[in-house]
Design a protein around this motif. Structure first.
Motif, mmCIF file in Angstrom:
data_model
loop_
_atom_site.group_PDB
_atom_site.id
_atom_site.type_symbol
_atom_site.label_atom_id
_atom_site.label_comp_id
_atom_site.label_asym_id
_atom_site.label_seq_id
_atom_site.Cartn_x
_atom_site.Cartn_y
_atom_site.Cartn_z
ATOM 1 N N ARG A 47 0.838 -1.210 0.000
ATOM 2 C CA ARG A 47 0.000 0.000 0.000
ATOM 3 C C ARG A 47 0.868 1.254 0.000
ATOM 4 O O ARG A 47 0.555 2.244 -0.681
ATOM 5 C CB ARG A 47 -0.924 -0.007 1.208
ATOM 6 N N LEU A 78 0.638 4.123 -2.829
ATOM 7 C CA LEU A 78 0.349 5.524 -2.513
ATOM 8 C C LEU A 78 1.502 6.422 -2.922
ATOM 9 O O LEU A 78 1.294 7.564 -3.355
ATOM 10 C CB LEU A 78 0.076 5.658 -1.009
ATOM 11 N N GLU A 100 -1.036 9.641 -3.503
ATOM 12 C CA GLU A 100 -2.333 9.704 -2.839
ATOM 13 C C GLU A 100 -2.134 9.711 -1.328
ATOM 14 O O GLU A 100 -1.041 9.456 -0.817
ATOM 15 C CB GLU A 100 -3.207 8.506 -3.259
ATOM 16 N N CYS A 123 -3.538 8.108 2.346
ATOM 17 C CA CYS A 123 -4.171 6.883 2.855
ATOM 18 C C CYS A 123 -5.519 7.218 3.482
ATOM 19 O O CYS A 123 -5.610 8.090 4.356
ATOM 20 C CB CYS A 123 -3.252 6.212 3.884
#
Length: 312
Positions: free
Chosen positions: A102, A106, A111, A113
């Motif tokens: 993840r 990201l 991006e 979380c």
């Protein structure tokens, strides 16, 4: 606390990470982990809420390639970012791997979380990523032969009718194609018996079944995986289970008999050993008057000796 002097300057003067070639690359490498686009897959464990699987449909890892995608030939794969031998719990390994994947996703998409716990899709992708690495490590020749269709599959491939499934993993063929079963039950994933990941999966299945016996553990494992010499692997792992050792323990062993007392093995004169016992009250009926009355019994035991034998 004083940080680096460049942090106080403009963003344009900050140093650039050399792991990234350019922002326009389709696949970038960060922390030696490769990312690519792949369709969502089914959850790993049936106990996970299905809402997690619906929330996250984005892919977190590419389980089909292990090549160096950077111009500096940086090795790509999660095995270079994490040491699997440092983990003993299978769920712990999957969750840490999901967080690592993840973070890379990201970082690539820039991006933020929006969730804390790993989703079912992330856990499943982490599991497929590790299984793909293990299969490439142990069955590289078989995978290459099946992809190139060279018809040099080997004895194991012919015996198990191996093929590469839609998830790019090695599956066994079998004869249950027309059965109304789950895809992994009809075509289990092939795992090597010597790898640490296989032992963790066996232990996790044993614990998930509330420390059941070898046969129940083997049955649950074969619903998703095919492990050569599975009974020997399961027995070895169950023998190491501390919880089972504490509960099962050893079978009852009859204690050793004590030696006979002295008075039972030494000859003595008559009337040297006597015994008396008193019991009651007993109700007896007089046959003439039909009246009930109390009666008591006094039992006297005398130890006699006649020639070479003793009687009571």
């Amino acid at each position: 606390m004083v940080g680096r002097p460049c942090l106080a300057e403009n963003n344009d003067s900050w140093p650039v990470c050399e792991l990234f070639d350019s922002e326009s690359e389709a696949n970038i490498t960060a922390n030696h982990v490769s990312l690519a686009t792949s369709p969502p897959v089914e959850p790993v464990h049936g106990s996970l809420p299905t809402a997690y699987a619906k929330q996250d449909t984005a892919s977190t890892a590419d389980v089909t390639t292990d090549k160096c995608q950077d111009k500096h030939d940086i090795p790509v794969g999660i095995q270079y970012a994490m040491d699997i031998n440092q983990y003993r719990d299978y769920n712990h390994l999957l969750r840490v791997s999901a967080y690592v994947l993840r973070f890379v996703r990201l970082l690539k998409n820039k991006e933020k979380c929006k969730q804390t716990l790993p989703s079912a899709t992330e856990l499943n992708n982490a599991e497929l990523l590790w299984i793909a690495h293990v299969q490439r490590e142990y069955y590289a020749d078989t995978i290459t032969s099946l992809r190139n269709n060279t018809k040099k599959y080997g004895a194991l491939s012919k015996q198990l009718k191996l093929f590469i499934g839609e998830d790019s993993l090695l599956h066994t063929g079998g004869r249950l194609h027309n059965a109304k079963l789950d895809y992994y039950a009809k075509h289990p994933i092939l795992l090597p018996r010597e790898h640490h990941l296989t032992r963790m999966i066996v232990h996790d299945t044993h614990v998930r079944l509330k420390h059941s016996g070898p046969q129940s553990t083997i049955t649950a494992l074969r619903e998703r995986y095919w492990i050569p010499s599975i009974r020997r692997i399961v027995n070895n792992e169950l023998n190491k289970c501390v919880t089972c050792k504490r509960v099962d323990g050893r079978a009852y062993c009859k204690p050793l008999t004590a030696p006979l007392p002295r008075f039972r093995v030494i000859e003595v004169p008559p009337f040297n050993v006597t015994g008396i016992d008193y019991t009651g009250a007993l109700y007896v009926r007089n046959p003439n008057t039909s009246n009930a009355s109390k009666a008591y019994v006094c039992l006297i035991s005398i130890h006699l000796r006649s020639d070479s034998c003793c009687t009571s």
